[in-house]
Every structure is written in C-alpha cells, then in structure tokens.
Design a protein around this motif. Structure first.
Motif, PDB file in Angstrom:
ATOM      1  N   ILE A  29      56.326  -3.857 -22.231  1.00 19.77           N
ATOM      2  CA  ILE A  29      56.408  -2.739 -23.165  1.00 19.77           C
ATOM      3  C   ILE A  29      55.004  -2.163 -23.342  1.00 19.77           C
ATOM      4  CG2 ILE A  29      57.041  -2.068 -25.520  1.00 19.77           C
ATOM      5  CD1 ILE A  29      58.853  -4.607 -25.517  1.00 19.77           C
ATOM      6  N   ARG A  30      54.888  -0.860 -23.123  1.00 21.36           N
ATOM      7  CA  ARG A  30      53.598  -0.189 -23.299  1.00 21.36           C
ATOM      8  C   ARG A  30      53.759   0.923 -24.339  1.00 21.36           C
ATOM      9  NH1 ARG A  30      53.408  -1.539 -18.039  1.00 21.36           N
ATOM     10  NH2 ARG A  30      54.363   0.390 -17.296  1.00 21.36           N
ATOM     11  N   PRO A  31      53.483   0.610 -25.617  1.00 21.15           N
ATOM     12  CA  PRO A  31      53.492   1.657 -26.635  1.00 21.15           C
ATOM     13  C   PRO A  31      52.182   2.445 -26.563  1.00 21.15           C
ATOM     14  CG  PRO A  31      53.716  -0.575 -27.585  1.00 21.15           C
ATOM     15  CD  PRO A  31      53.216  -0.707 -26.195  1.00 21.15           C
ATOM     16  N   ASP A  32      52.199   3.691 -27.031  1.00 16.78           N
ATOM     17  CA  ASP A  32      50.933   4.424 -27.102  1.00 16.78           C
ATOM     18  C   ASP A  32      50.262   4.223 -28.458  1.00 16.78           C
ATOM     19  OD1 ASP A  32      52.358   6.060 -28.845  1.00 16.78           O
ATOM     20  OD2 ASP A  32      52.030   7.919 -27.707  1.00 16.78           O
ATOM     21  N   PHE A  33      50.788   3.287 -29.261  1.00 12.42           N
ATOM     22  CA  PHE A  33      50.267   3.076 -30.615  1.00 12.42           C
ATOM     23  C   PHE A  33      49.918   1.620 -30.898  1.00 12.42           C
ATOM     24  CE2 PHE A  33      54.858   3.142 -30.406  1.00 12.42           C
ATOM     25  CZ  PHE A  33      55.229   1.976 -31.040  1.00 12.42           C
ATOM     26  N   LEU A  34      50.173   0.718 -29.925  1.00 13.61           N
ATOM     27  CA  LEU A  34      49.866  -0.708 -30.062  1.00 13.61           C
ATOM     28  C   LEU A  34      49.505  -1.237 -28.679  1.00 13.61           C
ATOM     29  CD1 LEU A  34      52.815  -2.056 -32.305  1.00 13.61           C
ATOM     30  CD2 LEU A  34      50.413  -1.863 -32.972  1.00 13.61           C
ATOM     31  N   PRO A  35      48.855  -2.425 -28.604  1.00 13.91           N
ATOM     32  CA  PRO A  35      48.605  -3.019 -27.289  1.00 13.91           C
ATOM     33  C   PRO A  35      49.914  -3.326 -26.558  1.00 13.91           C
ATOM     34  CG  PRO A  35      47.302  -4.101 -28.993  1.00 13.91           C
ATOM     35  CD  PRO A  35      48.265  -3.200 -29.701  1.00 13.91           C
ATOM     36  N   ALA A  36      49.855  -3.324 -25.225  1.00 14.10           N
ATOM     37  CA  ALA A  36      51.028  -3.662 -24.412  1.00 14.10           C
ATOM     38  C   ALA A  36      51.473  -5.086 -24.730  1.00 14.10           C
ATOM     39  CB  ALA A  36      50.692  -3.521 -22.935  1.00 14.10           C
ATOM     40  N   LEU A  37      52.769  -5.348 -24.566  1.00 14.27           N
ATOM     41  CA  LEU A  37      53.265  -6.710 -24.766  1.00 14.27           C
ATOM     42  C   LEU A  37      54.400  -6.989 -23.799  1.00 14.27           C
ATOM     43  CD1 LEU A  37      55.562  -7.116 -27.874  1.00 14.27           C
ATOM     44  CD2 LEU A  37      54.772  -4.878 -27.157  1.00 14.27           C
ATOM     45  N   ASN A  38      54.607  -8.283 -23.524  1.00 12.63           N
ATOM     46  CA  ASN A  38      55.709  -8.751 -22.681  1.00 12.63           C
ATOM     47  C   ASN A  38      56.682  -9.514 -23.569  1.00 12.63           C
ATOM     48  OD1 ASN A  38      54.478  -7.824 -20.307  1.00 12.63           O
ATOM     49  ND2 ASN A  38      53.264  -9.685 -20.158  1.00 12.63           N
ATOM     50  N   LEU A  39      57.981  -9.271 -23.367  1.00 15.82           N
ATOM     51  CA  LEU A  39      59.002 -10.050 -24.063  1.00 15.82           C
ATOM     52  C   LEU A  39      59.895 -10.689 -23.013  1.00 15.82           C
ATOM     53  CD1 LEU A  39      60.000  -7.683 -27.018  1.00 15.82           C
ATOM     54  CD2 LEU A  39      58.544  -9.717 -27.108  1.00 15.82           C
ATOM     55  N   GLY A  40      60.227 -11.977 -23.216  1.00 10.28           N
ATOM     56  CA  GLY A  40      60.991 -12.725 -22.233  1.00 10.28           C
ATOM     57  C   GLY A  40      62.483 -12.658 -22.481  1.00 10.28           C
ATOM     58  N   ALA A  41      63.216 -13.540 -21.782  1.00 15.06           N
ATOM     59  CA  ALA A  41      64.671 -13.527 -21.831  1.00 15.06           C
ATOM     60  C   ALA A  41      65.255 -14.770 -22.508  1.00 15.06           C
ATOM     61  CB  ALA A  41      65.242 -13.391 -20.427  1.00 15.06           C
ATOM     62  N   GLN A  42      64.409 -15.691 -22.972  1.00 15.01           N
ATOM     63  CA  GLN A  42      64.890 -16.799 -23.799  1.00 15.01           C
ATOM     64  C   GLN A  42      64.879 -16.343 -25.263  1.00 15.01           C
ATOM     65  OE1 GLN A  42      66.096 -19.684 -22.558  1.00 15.01           O
ATOM     66  NE2 GLN A  42      65.752 -18.654 -20.588  1.00 15.01           N
ATOM     67  N   PRO A  43      65.805 -16.859 -26.083  1.00 18.06           N
ATOM     68  CA  PRO A  43      65.852 -16.390 -27.478  1.00 18.06           C
ATOM     69  C   PRO A  43      64.496 -16.370 -28.175  1.00 18.06           C
ATOM     70  CG  PRO A  43      67.784 -17.707 -27.038  1.00 18.06           C
ATOM     71  CD  PRO A  43      66.933 -17.770 -25.781  1.00 18.06           C
ATOM     72  N   ALA A  44      63.698 -17.433 -27.994  1.00 18.78           N
ATOM     73  CA  ALA A  44      62.413 -17.504 -28.700  1.00 18.78           C
ATOM     74  C   ALA A  44      61.408 -16.480 -28.190  1.00 18.78           C
ATOM     75  CB  ALA A  44      61.835 -18.913 -28.576  1.00 18.78           C
ATOM     76  N   GLN A  45      61.661 -15.890 -27.024  1.00 14.96           N
ATOM     77  CA  GLN A  45      60.699 -14.948 -26.423  1.00 14.96           C
ATOM     78  C   GLN A  45      61.125 -13.487 -26.588  1.00 14.96           C
ATOM     79  OE1 GLN A  45      61.252 -16.159 -22.398  1.00 14.96           O
ATOM     80  NE2 GLN A  45      59.974 -17.993 -22.558  1.00 14.96           N
ATOM     81  N   ARG A  46      62.294 -13.265 -27.155  1.00 19.31           N
ATOM     82  CA  ARG A  46      62.863 -11.911 -27.111  1.00 19.31           C
ATOM     83  C   ARG A  46      62.342 -10.979 -28.208  1.00 19.31           C
ATOM     84  NH1 ARG A  46      67.055 -10.543 -24.038  1.00 19.31           N
ATOM     85  NH2 ARG A  46      68.127 -12.120 -22.791  1.00 19.31           N
ATOM     86  N   VAL A  47      61.868 -11.535 -29.315  1.00 21.52           N
ATOM     87  CA  VAL A  47      61.581 -10.708 -30.489  1.00 21.52           C
ATOM     88  C   VAL A  47      60.109 -10.830 -30.860  1.00 21.52           C
ATOM     89  CG1 VAL A  47      62.210 -10.217 -32.871  1.00 21.52           C
ATOM     90  CG2 VAL A  47      63.944 -11.105 -31.274  1.00 21.52           C
ATOM     91  N   GLY A  48      59.427  -9.695 -30.937  1.00 22.37           N
ATOM     92  CA  GLY A  48      58.021  -9.701 -31.312  1.00 22.37           C
ATOM     93  C   GLY A  48      57.830  -9.693 -32.815  1.00 22.37           C
ATOM     94  N   ALA A  49      56.566  -9.820 -33.233  1.00 24.57           N
ATOM     95  CA  ALA A  49      56.215  -9.786 -34.656  1.00 24.57           C
ATOM     96  C   ALA A  49      56.172  -8.340 -35.139  1.00 24.57           C
ATOM     97  CB  ALA A  49      54.851 -10.445 -34.873  1.00 24.57           C
TER      98      ALA A  49
END
Length: 228
Positions: A50-70
């Motif tokens: 994910i590359r927002p133009d308002f926050l640093p880029a982030l990666n989210l995975g496919a396991q439940p614990a990896q799917r949701v950012g802060a």
C-alpha cells in the motif's frame, strides 16, 4: 452456556449517536486538532503493498494477524484528497477519499469490479461506553448486501444488516462467547470472542474465503504512537 449469551446480550446497548469528541474520548490519544486517524485492512487472499500519498508505504499480509494496520495520524486533512495506490502481485489499483478532522477511518482493500485491488472507506463512530468493550464488525464481501454477526448456538444477531464494504459497532459486555459471521446462508466457521477487556476496542472482519464460505477473525484495534 445460556448465562454467557445473556451476559453478552445484556451489554449490547446500541451506540449513542456520536458526540464522539465531546465526552471522554476513548480512542487514546485523540488526534491532534485538524487530524484524522487512518488504518488499512487487507481483505484480499494474498499480501498487498500500500502506497498512500499521506503516510509511509506499508505491507499487509494474508494471515489474520498481518491483515490490519494500526490507526495512524494524518495531519491537516481538511479539504485534502487522500490518494492510495495498492499492488497485489501483478495487479494494481488506486483510489482516493476524504477524511474529516477528528475522525477515525478504516480503509478496506478489496477486490474491485475490474478484478484489481480497490479501496472502500468506513468512517467510525467512536462513541461508546468505557465500562464495556467496543466491537466493530466489517462486511468485506463486495457481493454481500447484508451481513450479520451471530451468537451461537442460537443465532441471535450481535450486529446485523451491515452492507457490503461497510462496518457497524456497538458496546458489549466483555465476556467470552461463540460467534460466526454470516451472509444469508453463507457463514464462517464459528470462533470465540475471548480476551475482551472493558474499554478495549476490537474488530471482527468477514472476508472472502477460499471455498465460497466467508472467513472471519477478531483483532484488537491499535493506534500508532504519535511522534511530535
């Protein structure tokens, strides 16, 4: 047993209309004036960048614990269009949204009509009873017009009539219960609501599953530290 179900349902006071930032804001800390808190949730089968133009880029995975950012603070959101580019393997998608000052926004990454990744935004109602737990339920099935979170074994709805790519929340007593997420006859495997704490905020995500039935899982909401 029956006591647990009654205890949970007894705590299901509907959320009051939000005068959210007036009275004892429970999302700590409240965003700096003029800011919003934004988080991303990956509901696709594989990992995304994910590359927002308002926050640093982030990666989210496919396991439940990896799917949701802060939830992460985004400053000076008034009159700004916030843009996002999402990469899922060889597929790319983009979208944009607006966020009101002092709001909390969840951005669902989902399968778009063209087959590529797309975004949908959910603006959160942040007002709830601190003596209970806040439980939000997200319907991330683009083809499900009305989803429900059901208590087992009876099937009473904890949250009902949640439209596609939307969410609803309410306060619950922090007890252990068995639940499932359902869209009509399609239902997730049962899972436990456990470890809920008074004043804690939790989210249940219903996402497309591999075999036609939806999958559902619970996460605790977290807020990224604010760096002054």
């Amino acid at each position: 047993g029956g006591m647990t179900r009654r205890a949970l349902l007894a705590g299901l006071g509907a959320l009051a209309p939000a005068a959210a930032f007036g009275q004892g804001q429970v999302y700590e800390p409240a965003p700096p004036r003029g800011s919003a808190f934004v988080r991303f949730a990956n509901t696709l089968p594989g990992p995304v960048q994910i590359r927002p133009d308002f926050l640093p880029a982030l990666n989210l995975g496919a396991q439940p614990a990896q799917r949701v950012g802060a939830y992460t603070v985004v400053e000076n959101v008034a009159n700004r269009t916030l843009r996002v580019e999402v990469t899922e393997g060889a597929r790319r998608g983009q979208g944009s949204f607006r966020a009101g000052p002092d709001s909390f926004v969840t951005v669902l990454i989902h399968r778009g009509a063209d087959g590529g990744p797309a975004i949908a935004t959910v603006v959160e109602d942040t007002d709830f009873n601190r003596a209970r737990a806040r439980l939000a339920f997200y319907n991330a099935l683009p083809d499900c017009p009305s989803a429900a979170l059901q208590l087992l074994p009876g099937g009473q709805a904890v949250l009902a009539d949640v439209p596609a790519l939307a969410g609803r929340a309410r306060s619950v007593n922090p007890v252990t219960a068995e639940v499932r997420a359902a869209c009509g006859a399609r239902a997730s495997a049962p899972f436990s609501l456990q470890g809920l704490e008074a004043g804690g905020m939790y989210s249940i995500w219903m996402i497309p599953g591999a075999a036609g039935a939806p999958e559902a899982f619970l996460t605790r909401d977290v807020t990224a530290p604010i760096h002054r």
